[in-house]
Design a protein around this motif. Structure first.
Motif, PDB file in Angstrom:
ATOM      1  N   ALA A 112     -10.660   7.806   2.735  1.00 52.17           N
ATOM      2  CA  ALA A 112      -9.560   6.938   2.620  1.00 52.17           C
ATOM      3  C   ALA A 112      -8.474   6.920   3.172  1.00 52.17           C
ATOM      4  CB  ALA A 112      -9.423   6.853   0.982  1.00 52.17           C
ATOM      5  N   SER A 124       1.035   2.755   3.452  1.00 50.33           N
ATOM      6  CA  SER A 124      -0.394   2.888   3.742  1.00 50.33           C
ATOM      7  C   SER A 124      -0.976   4.495   3.779  1.00 50.33           C
ATOM      8  CB  SER A 124      -0.833   2.187   4.719  1.00 50.33           C
ATOM      9  OG  SER A 124      -0.657   0.813   4.687  1.00 50.33           O
ATOM     10  N   PHE A 135      -6.922  -1.493   0.311  1.00 48.54           N
ATOM     11  CA  PHE A 135      -7.314  -0.624  -0.731  1.00 48.54           C
ATOM     12  C   PHE A 135      -7.553  -1.649  -2.046  1.00 48.54           C
ATOM     13  CE2 PHE A 135      -4.520   2.007   1.665  1.00 48.54           C
ATOM     14  CZ  PHE A 135      -5.088   3.250   1.777  1.00 48.54           C
ATOM     15  N   ALA A 162      -7.840   6.268  -7.411  1.00 49.77           N
ATOM     16  CA  ALA A 162      -7.454   4.981  -7.067  1.00 49.77           C
ATOM     17  C   ALA A 162      -6.462   4.656  -8.318  1.00 49.77           C
ATOM     18  CB  ALA A 162      -8.460   3.918  -7.541  1.00 49.77           C
ATOM     19  N   THR A 221      -3.064   5.721  -7.297  1.00 52.77           N
ATOM     20  CA  THR A 221      -2.763   4.843  -6.051  1.00 52.77           C
ATOM     21  C   THR A 221      -1.697   3.734  -6.419  1.00 52.77           C
ATOM     22  OG1 THR A 221      -4.318   5.869  -4.710  1.00 52.77           O
ATOM     23  CG2 THR A 221      -2.975   3.839  -3.812  1.00 52.77           C
ATOM     24  N   GLY A 223      -3.337   6.121   1.007  1.00 57.87           N
ATOM     25  CA  GLY A 223      -4.672   6.809   1.557  1.00 57.87           C
ATOM     26  C   GLY A 223      -4.654   8.298   0.938  1.00 57.87           C
ATOM     27  N   TRP A 231      -5.293   8.319  -2.710  1.00 55.50           N
ATOM     28  CA  TRP A 231      -6.518   7.926  -3.273  1.00 55.50           C
ATOM     29  C   TRP A 231      -7.490   8.905  -2.780  1.00 55.50           C
ATOM     30  CZ3 TRP A 231      -7.737   2.615  -3.964  1.00 55.50           C
ATOM     31  CH2 TRP A 231      -9.122   2.206  -4.153  1.00 55.50           C
ATOM     32  N   ARG A 278     -11.120  -0.653  -3.854  1.00 50.50           N
ATOM     33  CA  ARG A 278     -11.297  -0.580  -5.346  1.00 50.50           C
ATOM     34  C   ARG A 278     -12.379  -1.704  -5.920  1.00 50.50           C
ATOM     35  NH1 ARG A 278     -10.549   2.485  -9.674  1.00 50.50           N
ATOM     36  NH2 ARG A 278      -9.009   1.735 -11.220  1.00 50.50           N
ATOM     37  N   GLY A 334      -6.337   4.357   5.492  1.00 50.12           N
ATOM     38  CA  GLY A 334      -5.089   4.105   5.301  1.00 50.12           C
ATOM     39  C   GLY A 334      -3.956   4.662   6.630  1.00 50.12           C
TER      40      GLY A 334
END
Length: 396
Positions: free
Chosen positions: A49, A358, A239, A370, A373, A362, A365, A243, A53
Motif C-alpha cells: 500500500a 498520499s 485508497f 484502513a 487512514t 499509504g 495503511w 478499501r 501511495g
C-alpha cells in the motif's frame, strides 16, 4: 432573476461542450486503467500500500507541477489549444504501456509520462474554458466540463468491470481497449474546439516575472493556500479502491466503487457549479468539507460493501461541491493574461500537497490499517474547515 440551469446550458459556447466531451473520452480511457491499477499493482506485481501511495502521489504531483510550466507557456504564447493537444496526445500514447508492463518500473514510468501529459493539458484547458465562457457563466462552464469529465470517470470503471467479467479478470486486455477513447479525445480536441483570437497588438511578456506574479494579488494567493489545505485533507482515490477490495466482493466488481463515486460526482458538479454563480463560495466550500468528514468517518467505520458504497458516494458529493468551484475561484481572482500561470501555480502547490497526503495515507495503511487512514483524513478535513472559517472571518 436567476436563469434556470437548462437555459444556461443552451447559452454556453459549443467549444465549452467540445472540451467537456474531450475530457469525457480521456477520462473513460484513463479510468478504465486507473480503477484497476491499484489491484494490478498489489495483486499482479506484488506492491505494498505504501508503494501504491508513493506511485499515485508522485504521479498526481507530477501532473500538477507540470501545469505550472504549461500554464505560463500558454500565457506567453497567447495560445492554449496546441499545448492541450500535446498533453492529450501524450496521455493517449502512454496507455499501451500499462498493458505491456511486467514490473513496477513500467507502471511508474507510464504513470509519470501520462501525468506529464495531464499536466501539460490541464492549465491551458482550464484557461481556455475561462477565455471562452462569458464571465457571468464561468461557474456553469466549469461545472459542465467537470460533469462531463466525471461522466467519463464513471463510464471508464463500468466498462472495466464488464470487460473483466467477460475476459476472466484479464487486466491487460482491458488496458488495450482503453487506448481507443484516448485517441478519440485527441481527434475531437483537434477538430471540435475553436480558440479565441489573441487580441491585436498583444505583447508577449514573461508571465512568471516577479512583477507579473505580484499582479495576481492576495485574493488569488488565498485561493491557492485554500486549495492546498483541501488537497491535504483528501488523499488519492486509489485508497477507495483498496478499501472496496477489503469488502470481499469479487475482484472484477471492485471498480464499481469508482463508478459510484464518479456517478455522484457527475450528477452534482454542474448543479453546484451553477449554484456557485449565485451564492458565497465560502459556504459551499465549508459544506464540501463537512461532507468529506462524514465520508471519511463512514469509510473508517466498516469494510462492509454497503458502508463502503455510502462513504464513496459522500466522497463524490464532496468532489462535486468543491472541485469546479475552486477552478472558478482561480478564474475570478486572476487577471486574464495570467490565467494559465495562475492555474499552474495553484496546481503546483496542490501537487505537493497531494504527494504528501498520499504518502502519509499509504504509510498509515501499512502500519495501522484502513480505518486509521480514513480517520486521519477526517482530522485533516476538520482542520481545513477551521482554516476556512478563520479565513472567512479575517476577510483574507
Amino acid at each position: 432573476m436567476s436563469r434556470p440551469p437548462t437555459t444556461v446550458l443552451r447559452q454556453l459556447p459549443p467549444s465549452i461542450w467540445a472540451l467537456g466531451f474531450v475530457s469525457l473520452l480521456m477520462d473513460i480511457s484513463s479510468e478504465m486503467i486507473h480503477s484497476l491499477l491499484p489491484l494490478f499493482m498489489v495483486g499482479a506485481l506484488g506492491a505494498s500500500a505504501l508503494v501504491v501511495g508513493v506511485v499515485e502521489g508522485l504521479a498526481e504531483a507530477t501532473a500538477l507541477i507540470v501545469k505550472v510550466f504549461s500554464g505560463a507557456l500558454s500565457d506567453w504564447l497567447g495560445r492554449r489549444k496546441g499545448l492541450a493537444l500535446l498533453g492529450y496526445g501524450l496521455g493517449a500514447l502512454t496507455k499501451p504501456v500499462f498493458a505491456l508492463a511486467t514490473g513496477m518500473g513500467w507502471v511508474l514510468g507510464a504513470r509519470l509520462v501520462d501525468r506529464v501529459g495531464k499536466g501539460m493539458r490541464g492549465a491551458p484547458r482550464d484557461a481556455l474554458v475561462a477565455d471562452i465562457a462569458p464571465p457571468e457563466l464561468r461557474g456553469a462552464a466549469f461545472g459542465l466540463r467537470q460533469s462531463l469529465d466525471t461522466v467519463g470517470a464513471f463510464l471508464g470503471p463500468l466498462l472495466a468491470v464488464g470487460l473483466m467479467l467477460l475476459w476472466a479478470n484479464d487486466f491487460r486486455q482491458v488496458f488495450w481497449v482503453a487506448v481507443i477513447p484516448g485517441v478519440l479525445a485527441v481527434l475531437l480536441l483537434w477538430l471540435g474546439v475553436r480558440e479565441p483570437e489573441r487580441p491585436v497588438g498583444a505583447v508577449r511578456v514573461n508571465p512568471i516575472r516577479r512583477e507579473n506574479l505580484r499582479r495576481l494579488g492576495a485574493a488569488y494567493w488565498s485561493v491557492v493556500a485554500l486549495g492546498a489545505v483541501f488537497t491535504l485533507a483528501r488523499f488519492s482515490e486509489a485508497f477507495l479502491v483498496l478499501r472496496a477490495e477489503q469488502s470481499g466482493i469479487p475482484l472484477a466488481l471492485v471498480p464499481l466503487v469508482m463508478v459510484a463515486m464518479n456517478l455522484v460526482y457527475a450528477a452534482t458538479a454542474y448543479p453546484f457549479g451553477h449554484l456557485s454563480d449565485r451564492m458565497g463560495h465560502h459556504r459551499l466550500l465549508a459544506g464540501g468539507l463537512v461532507v468529506l468528514i462524514v465520508a471519511d468517518l463512514v469509510l473508517a467505520s466498516s469494510s462492509h460493501w454497503a458502508v463502503v458504497l455510502a462513504g464513496v458516494a459522500l466522497w463524490g458529493v464532496h468532489m462535486g461541491m468543491t472541485q469546479g468551484l475552486l477552478a472558478a475561484m482561480v478564474a475570478h481572482t486572476a487577471t486574464a493574461d495570467l490565467r494559465g500561470t495562475a492555474y499552474g501555480a495553484f496546481n503546483l502547490v496542490s501537487g505537493v500537497a497531494m504527494l504528501l497526503a498520499s504518502v502519509v495515507a499509504g504509510a498509515l495503511w501499512d502500519s495501522l490499517g484502513a480505518s486509521a487512514t480514513f480517520l486521519t483524513g477526517a482530522i485533516f478535513s476538520a482542520l481545513a474547515l477551521l482554516v476556512l472559517a478563520r479565513w472567512r472571518r479575517t476577510g483574507e
